[in-house]
Design a protein around this motif. Sequence first.
Motif, PDB file in Angstrom:
ATOM      1  N   GLY A 290       0.810  -1.271  -0.078  1.00 30.61           N
ATOM      2  CA  GLY A 290      -0.047  -0.127  -0.075  1.00 30.61           C
ATOM      3  C   GLY A 290       0.834   1.270   0.055  1.00 30.61           C
ATOM      4  N   VAL A 291       1.978   1.182   0.580  1.00 28.06           N
ATOM      5  CA  VAL A 291       2.865   2.325   0.704  1.00 28.06           C
ATOM      6  C   VAL A 291       3.488   2.645  -0.422  1.00 28.06           C
ATOM      7  N   TRP A 292       3.943   1.600  -1.023  1.00 27.04           N
ATOM      8  CA  TRP A 292       4.791   1.618  -2.482  1.00 27.04           C
ATOM      9  C   TRP A 292       3.770   2.118  -3.668  1.00 27.04           C
ATOM     10  N   LYS A 293       2.250   1.753  -3.507  1.00 24.81           N
ATOM     11  CA  LYS A 293       1.359   2.336  -4.339  1.00 24.81           C
ATOM     12  C   LYS A 293       1.248   3.714  -4.213  1.00 24.81           C
ATOM     13  N   GLN A 294       1.472   4.398  -3.155  1.00 30.29           N
ATOM     14  CA  GLN A 294       1.316   5.694  -2.767  1.00 30.29           C
ATOM     15  C   GLN A 294       2.439   6.441  -3.242  1.00 30.29           C
ATOM     16  N   MET A 295       3.628   5.738  -3.240  1.00 34.11           N
ATOM     17  CA  MET A 295       4.953   6.391  -3.518  1.00 34.11           C
ATOM     18  C   MET A 295       5.273   6.485  -5.134  1.00 34.11           C
ATOM     19  N   THR A 296       4.505   5.399  -5.771  1.00 35.19           N
ATOM     20  CA  THR A 296       4.729   5.410  -7.185  1.00 35.19           C
ATOM     21  C   THR A 296       4.080   6.620  -8.084  1.00 35.19           C
ATOM     22  N   GLY A 297       5.008   7.008  -8.860  1.00 33.03           N
ATOM     23  CA  GLY A 297       4.356   8.399  -9.424  1.00 33.03           C
ATOM     24  C   GLY A 297       4.698   9.625  -8.473  1.00 33.03           C
ATOM     25  N   ARG A 298       5.121   9.640  -7.428  1.00 38.07           N
ATOM     26  CA  ARG A 298       5.242  10.981  -6.756  1.00 38.07           C
ATOM     27  C   ARG A 298       6.728  10.909  -5.984  1.00 38.07           C
ATOM     28  N   SER A 299       6.910  10.117  -5.047  1.00 33.69           N
ATOM     29  CA  SER A 299       8.184  10.146  -4.501  1.00 33.69           C
ATOM     30  C   SER A 299       9.491   9.283  -5.286  1.00 33.69           C
ATOM     31  N   TRP A 300       8.792   8.107  -5.952  1.00 32.58           N
ATOM     32  CA  TRP A 300       9.418   7.169  -6.869  1.00 32.58           C
ATOM     33  C   TRP A 300       8.697   7.174  -8.224  1.00 32.58           C
ATOM     34  N   HIS A 301       9.460   6.955  -9.188  1.00 30.15           N
ATOM     35  CA  HIS A 301       9.249   6.841 -10.604  1.00 30.15           C
ATOM     36  C   HIS A 301      10.247   6.027 -11.446  1.00 30.15           C
ATOM     37  N   ALA A 302       9.719   5.690 -12.652  1.00 31.30           N
ATOM     38  CA  ALA A 302      10.734   4.993 -13.325  1.00 31.30           C
ATOM     39  C   ALA A 302      11.917   5.945 -13.526  1.00 31.30           C
ATOM     40  N   GLY A 303      13.213   5.206 -13.756  1.00 31.97           N
ATOM     41  CA  GLY A 303      14.486   6.019 -13.855  1.00 31.97           C
ATOM     42  C   GLY A 303      15.015   6.383 -12.389  1.00 31.97           C
ATOM     43  N   CYS A 304      14.546   6.004 -11.465  1.00 38.25           N
ATOM     44  CA  CYS A 304      15.107   6.401 -10.201  1.00 38.25           C
ATOM     45  C   CYS A 304      16.478   5.710  -9.948  1.00 38.25           C
ATOM     46  N   ARG A 359       5.564  10.863   5.119  1.00 41.27           N
ATOM     47  CA  ARG A 359       6.219  10.678   4.038  1.00 41.27           C
ATOM     48  C   ARG A 359       5.916  11.628   2.978  1.00 41.27           C
ATOM     49  N   VAL A 360       7.161  12.035   2.308  1.00 39.40           N
ATOM     50  CA  VAL A 360       6.879  13.306   1.355  1.00 39.40           C
ATOM     51  C   VAL A 360       6.101  12.815   0.036  1.00 39.40           C
ATOM     52  N   ASP A 361       5.624  11.673  -0.161  1.00 42.15           N
ATOM     53  CA  ASP A 361       4.666  11.529  -1.131  1.00 42.15           C
ATOM     54  C   ASP A 361       3.144  11.943  -0.953  1.00 42.15           C
ATOM     55  N   ARG A 362       3.119  12.303   0.424  1.00 43.78           N
ATOM     56  CA  ARG A 362       1.832  13.051   0.565  1.00 43.78           C
ATOM     57  C   ARG A 362       1.591  14.327   0.044  1.00 43.78           C
ATOM     58  N   PHE A 363       2.443  14.805  -0.272  1.00 39.50           N
ATOM     59  CA  PHE A 363       2.432  16.231  -0.807  1.00 39.50           C
ATOM     60  C   PHE A 363       2.160  16.164  -2.349  1.00 39.50           C
ATOM     61  N   GLY A 364       2.069  15.018  -2.956  1.00 37.48           N
ATOM     62  CA  GLY A 364       1.852  14.792  -4.623  1.00 37.48           C
ATOM     63  C   GLY A 364       2.858  15.144  -5.115  1.00 37.48           C
ATOM     64  N   TRP A 365       2.671  14.876  -6.517  1.00 39.05           N
ATOM     65  CA  TRP A 365       3.940  15.113  -7.846  1.00 39.05           C
ATOM     66  C   TRP A 365       3.987  16.518  -8.083  1.00 39.05           C
ATOM     67  N   GLN A 370      10.091  17.129 -10.805  1.00 41.61           N
ATOM     68  CA  GLN A 370      10.229  15.642 -11.298  1.00 41.61           C
ATOM     69  C   GLN A 370      10.043  14.997 -10.213  1.00 41.61           C
ATOM     70  N   GLY A 371       9.380  14.865  -9.165  1.00 39.84           N
ATOM     71  CA  GLY A 371       9.454  14.099  -7.721  1.00 39.84           C
ATOM     72  C   GLY A 371       8.100  14.658  -7.113  1.00 39.84           C
ATOM     73  N   ALA A 372       8.259  14.004  -5.926  1.00 41.00           N
ATOM     74  CA  ALA A 372       7.266  14.556  -4.934  1.00 41.00           C
ATOM     75  C   ALA A 372       7.574  16.064  -4.496  1.00 41.00           C
ATOM     76  N   ASP A 373       6.407  16.813  -4.115  1.00 39.44           N
ATOM     77  CA  ASP A 373       6.486  18.069  -4.013  1.00 39.44           C
ATOM     78  C   ASP A 373       7.186  18.490  -2.566  1.00 39.44           C
ATOM     79  N   ASP A 374       8.589  18.910  -2.717  1.00 37.16           N
ATOM     80  CA  ASP A 374       9.405  19.372  -1.689  1.00 37.16           C
ATOM     81  C   ASP A 374       9.035  20.573  -1.313  1.00 37.16           C
ATOM     82  N   HIS A 375       8.734  21.513  -2.360  1.00 38.48           N
ATOM     83  CA  HIS A 375       8.431  22.783  -1.778  1.00 38.48           C
ATOM     84  C   HIS A 375       7.317  22.738  -0.691  1.00 38.48           C
TER      85      HIS A 375
END
Length: 493
Positions: A290-304, A359-365, A370-375
């Motif tokens: 479940g956590v990986w699903k939330q991370m994918t497309g936000r804090s993790w994506h292809a090419g990492c 977790r930073v993926d909470r803040f979206g893409w 080109q990752g989770a919204d660190d701003h």
Amino acid sequence: MHLGAARPCRQPTPRPRRLLLVLATAATLLAVPVPALAGVEDPVPPGPPGPPAPSATVLEASAPARYAGDAVPVRLVLTDAAGAPVTGAPLRLERRVGGAWSEVPVAATDESGAATAQVEAARAPKDNRVRATYDGDETHEGSSTGLVRLALRRRNADVRLRGPGSVVDEQSVVLRVRVTTGAGDPVEGPVRLLRRAGRRWVEERALRLDERGRADAEVAPRVDTRYRARLAQRPWLARGTSTVHRLDNRPPGTPVRLPAGAPSPRRSLPAQARAVGEGPNAKVSRIPGGVWKQMTGRSWHAGCPVGRDSLRLLRINYWGYDGYRHRGELVAHADAVGRMSRALSGMYARELPIRSMYRVDRFGWSKRLQGADDHASMAAGNTSAFNCRQVVGRPGVRSPHSWGRSLDLNPWENPYRTSGGWLPTGWWVGRDHPKVAWRSGSHAVVALLRTHTLRWTYGTADAHHFDARAAGRTAGRGDRPDLPPECDHVVCH
């Protein structure tokens, strides 16, 4: 005309019935006794009169409503079928208690046909059944009223809820319930303790009042909570509800006191769940599905540069700015998560607080990173680690956070200098705080993380950024051997 000699007239022979009538008439007139005729019976003379048949009776019973425990006057009235009172009649009155009938003393009826008996009203309706019976006598038939129920008046219930007004989080206090009648008598039996949940009252637990009308409940709320006790209606007692008792939840630690005028984060977050278990209670695990699903497309994506197998999830308790213990989580590289866990556990032991740890993926893409919204994460003052993204302010350069060995700690009070200015706020530049803001390597937080090989890489230029050296790596490029080549001589947040 010659008529022949006249024939003598023949007299008719009288019939026996006519002869009897004639003789009876003559005997009456002459007072001469007439002998009885054959075949005619003499009439039977009447005997003396017998006793009159018993008359029917009606037995009625009535009783006014009374409170349980009070004496109830049961009035009995016995009349005959014509409605006349039956006096001096012995009556029998019984009541049913515990499944058996027992007799209640009652006097004979008076001149008005009435009699009264005193019966104590019971709390249980099944024990308030009475029956009256008249067995009858020589002149009156017996009768019975059958069953009569004594009507109960309900007393008011006085329900009280007492206890302390506050409780330290994760500790418990005792709430005391006391229920008495309006007359001051204790009430036994069930009572419910209710808790306010949003707009509804829900049952916290069911309690049982003892013979003194008391019940205790131990509660340990994790937030400010309102309680009340409620007693259900009974046949002899009205429903009752206590007044609302407020129980304030107080922090076990000391809330952070920030300088006057210090701005609040631009982005608000809900308070994280309260801590579980004792101490920091750090738990490291592989990344759940479940956590990986939330991370994918936000804090993790292809090419990492790292994948799921190289990452770990850390769940840990921390002291919040509000003085409460919270449960946070972050994702880090497998060879760095242990050091981060020990460093954060050390902060917990010294009560060095953290504003939040989502977790930073909470803040979206973030398209620009080109990752989770660190701003957004910095603007909320959020502590995080792994985030496969670009360096803030340097498009095209991969951030050290992409390997999961970098930790951003309390970014709101410890800003980062970019080419465009300070992020997330410039107010804290040049200001420090003994627990949450550091401007030198001698600060308690910086010194603590250094003992766990977490380096304050950029100093005050990126005060919230710490790096863990990769396992097996040795110095080879100046003083920053674990960073990408693009970050050899510049800040790479």
